[in-house]
Enzyme design. Structure first.
Site, PDB file in Angstrom:
ATOM      1  N   SER A 249       0.835  -1.197   0.000  1.00 41.04           N
ATOM      2  CA  SER A 249       0.000   0.000   0.000  1.00 41.04           C
ATOM      3  C   SER A 249       0.877   1.256   0.000  1.00 41.04           C
ATOM      4  CB  SER A 249      -0.953  -0.074   1.189  1.00 41.04           C
ATOM      5  OG  SER A 249      -1.948   0.897   1.099  1.00 41.04           O
ATOM      6  N   ASP A 467      -8.544  -4.504  -6.304  1.00 44.72           N
ATOM      7  CA  ASP A 467      -8.112  -3.767  -5.112  1.00 44.72           C
ATOM      8  C   ASP A 467      -8.953  -2.498  -4.954  1.00 44.72           C
ATOM      9  OD1 ASP A 467      -6.619  -2.149  -3.229  1.00 44.72           O
ATOM     10  OD2 ASP A 467      -4.918  -3.469  -3.616  1.00 44.72           O
ATOM     11  N   HIS A 497      -7.510  -6.057  -0.879  1.00 52.79           N
ATOM     12  CA  HIS A 497      -6.387  -5.133  -0.873  1.00 52.79           C
ATOM     13  C   HIS A 497      -5.087  -5.900  -0.747  1.00 52.79           C
ATOM     14  CE1 HIS A 497      -4.270  -1.450  -0.586  1.00 52.79           C
ATOM     15  NE2 HIS A 497      -4.023  -1.515   0.708  1.00 52.79           N
TER      16      HIS A 497
END
Length: 528
Positions: A249, A467, A497
């Site tokens: 991320s 995602d 995710h």
């Protein structure tokens, strides 16, 4: 008020730890190809000016750092409990690294950075650093819980993570107390009247003042660039010639900035759930609006609903909650913002979709308990009413990074654009562009980060088509931004995710082969 997901927030790690699911991704072309040149000698060069956006072709110059930093000996010892988390087991050791407060004055005042590690169980390749996202996530707390998912990697690597500056045990910042955080839950983050707009902006300014008071002079020294420089100091003190790194991320942006600053020190870098490095503040908000709506559409399809009709029904439910918050079993009220946050969290993991179905059904019956529980989990609120500080650190870091400061007028002008993309998330995301760094006391550093890394070893960039928080398109842009022959894209056609550890044997084996053996897949490899 906390942003739903800056570039995915530290909930990235929470979703992965919960086993964020998706269709089984076995099969697909692993594309074993180029060998990894990361075992070669590094090529120190000239560092870009500290505190500024990284400059083209910059490389770290470790000779400019005082020996008091580069030669420091870490006092590894047993880890204690942290922020309500139990102490990890005997496999784990903790230490404190000293780093410059201000990287433009490396011989000046220092701050402490909390580190954690578990030693390699087999023949050691080096250290493998992890950043789990945010910005603002605690690696010291997250890595022990994540270790089982990366146990294969521990055969060759010391698993290492840390709390970045301004986070957790590394000079962590708390901008508001628990009472103030709970009171702010009543603030309407999609204001419909001038009075609501004024309250929203007053709350944002009050939060900024709290951060400035809590952080003091640290507030100007918690940028992504600062942390990338901390990483290279960490590499030297840990005794590694090359940086081996796994970023998730926001950790992918940090990894890209590191590669730009120190291309000659790049070893094996994996960037999973990739932030689009070409997007500015508004661009990120638009990307995430699309990503969350795309995930919501997939969820609605899985329940047999038409996505457009299902989204309208959820938007109508949120409008009713905005007008009259729902009661919950705890006695607290479910506001519109808490309800929206409660919808977001399950979208990070397909395995959580059934809980979203139950919570939405209860909310339609007038009971907000399920959505409130989901929002509390996202907001790091425990049963006693104590809130964690992830969103505080997230804000002080991202507002130092972001140069743009959209005004409330600009946010209002963009509302139709955001709401066309998503009737559910659009208004919140548009207003958030103005509220997040409103009246912030420190100027931002750049519109978009520099990630070009000429001469670096191949970097594996992993994107997931489903995602919600870091939409898939960002992976290609990161791979292209790193440069030809450097960025290598791996795609998983999944949900949730992140991709590694999410149910695809193809993804896991490809990443493992890269990190353990240096096997670089063909750019564009797809795991379906």
């Amino acid at each position: 008020m906390g942003r739903l997901a800056r570039w995915a927030a530290a909930v990235a790690a929470a979703a992965l730890l919960a086993g964020c699911g998706g269709p089984d991704g076995t099969g697909g072309d692993t594309g074993k190809g180029r060998s990894d040149p990361s075992a070669g000698a590094s090529s120190p060069g000239t560092a870009s000016p500290p505190g500024a956006a990284p400059s083209p072709g910059a490389a770290g110059d470790s000779s400019a750092l005082p020996a008091s930093l580069t030669s420091q000996q870490l006092a590894w010892g047993r880890c204690g409990a942290a922020a309500g988390s139990p102490a990890p087991g005997r496999d784990w050791q903790c230490a404190t690294l000293r780093a410059p407060l201000d990287w433009s004055r490396p011989g000046g005042e220092t701050i402490g950075l909390a580190l954690i590690r578990a030693g390699a169980t087999g023949e050691r390749t080096g250290s493998l650093l992890f950043n789990f996202g945010g910005p603002g996530g605690s690696g010291v707390q997250t890595l022990p819980a994540y270790a089982s998912a990366v146990s294969t990697l521990r055969q060759r690597y010391d698993l290492v993570s840390w709390d970045p500056r301004g986070v957790g045990a590394s000079e962590g910042v708390r901008c508001r107390d628990d009472r103030g955080i709970q009171a702010a839950e009543a603030i309407d983050t999609t204001p419909d009247t001038p009075a609501e707009e004024q309250a929203y902006l007053r709350d944002a300014a009050d939060f900024a003042r709290g951060c400035a008071k809590a952080a003091g002079k640290l507030l100007a020294h918690v940028s992504t660039t600062d942390t990338a420089r901390d990483m290279d100091l960490m590499r030297q003190v840990l005794g590694d010639r090359q940086m081996h790194y796994f970023g998730i991320s926001y950790g992918t942006e940090l990894g890209g900035v590191y590669a730009h600053l120190f291309p000659g020190h790049v070893g094996r870098l994996v960037l999973d759930a990739v932030v689009d490095p070409t997007a500015d503040t508004v661009g990120h908000a638009l990307n995430q609006t699309r990503g969350f709506q795309r995930a919501l559409d997939d969820y609605l399809k899985s329940t047999g609903q038409d996505p457009a009709n299902g989204s309208r029904q959820i938007a109508d439910l949120l409008a009713r909650i905005d007008a009259k918050p729902l009661p919950t079993a705890s006695g607290r009220k479910l506001t519109q913002t808490l309800a929206l946050t409660g919808i977001v969290l399950p979208l990070y993991s397909r395995d959580s979709w059934p809980r979203l179905t139950a919570a939405l059904a209860a909310a339609r019956r007038g009971d907000g308990t399920g959505l409130l529980a989901s929002a509390d989990s996202y907001n790091d609120r425990d049963a006693s009413g104590h809130y964690g500080t992830t969103t505080h650190a997230q804000r002080v870091i991202s507002c130092l990074d972001d140069r743009q400061r959209p005004t409330p007028e600009e946010a209002k002008r963009r509302l139709p654009e955001f709401e066309r993309i998503s009737p559910v998330f659009g208004a919140f995301m548009s207003w958030d562009t103005a509220g997040w760094c409103h009246d912030w006391p420190v100027a931002g550093q750049y519109d978009t980060p520099r990630v070009d890394a000429p001469g670096a070893a191949p970097i594996l960039v992993v994107g997931n088509t489903g995602d919600p928080a870091t939409p898939y398109e960002g992976a290609r842009k990161m791979a292209d931004g790193l440069g030809k022959g450097v960025g290598v894209e791996l795609t998983w056609k999944g949900e949730g995710h992140g991709a590694y550890g999410s149910g695809s044997d193809c993804v896991d084996s490809t990443v493992d082969a890269y990190l353990l053996d240096g096997t670089v897949p063909r750019d564009g490899t797809v795991c379906s």
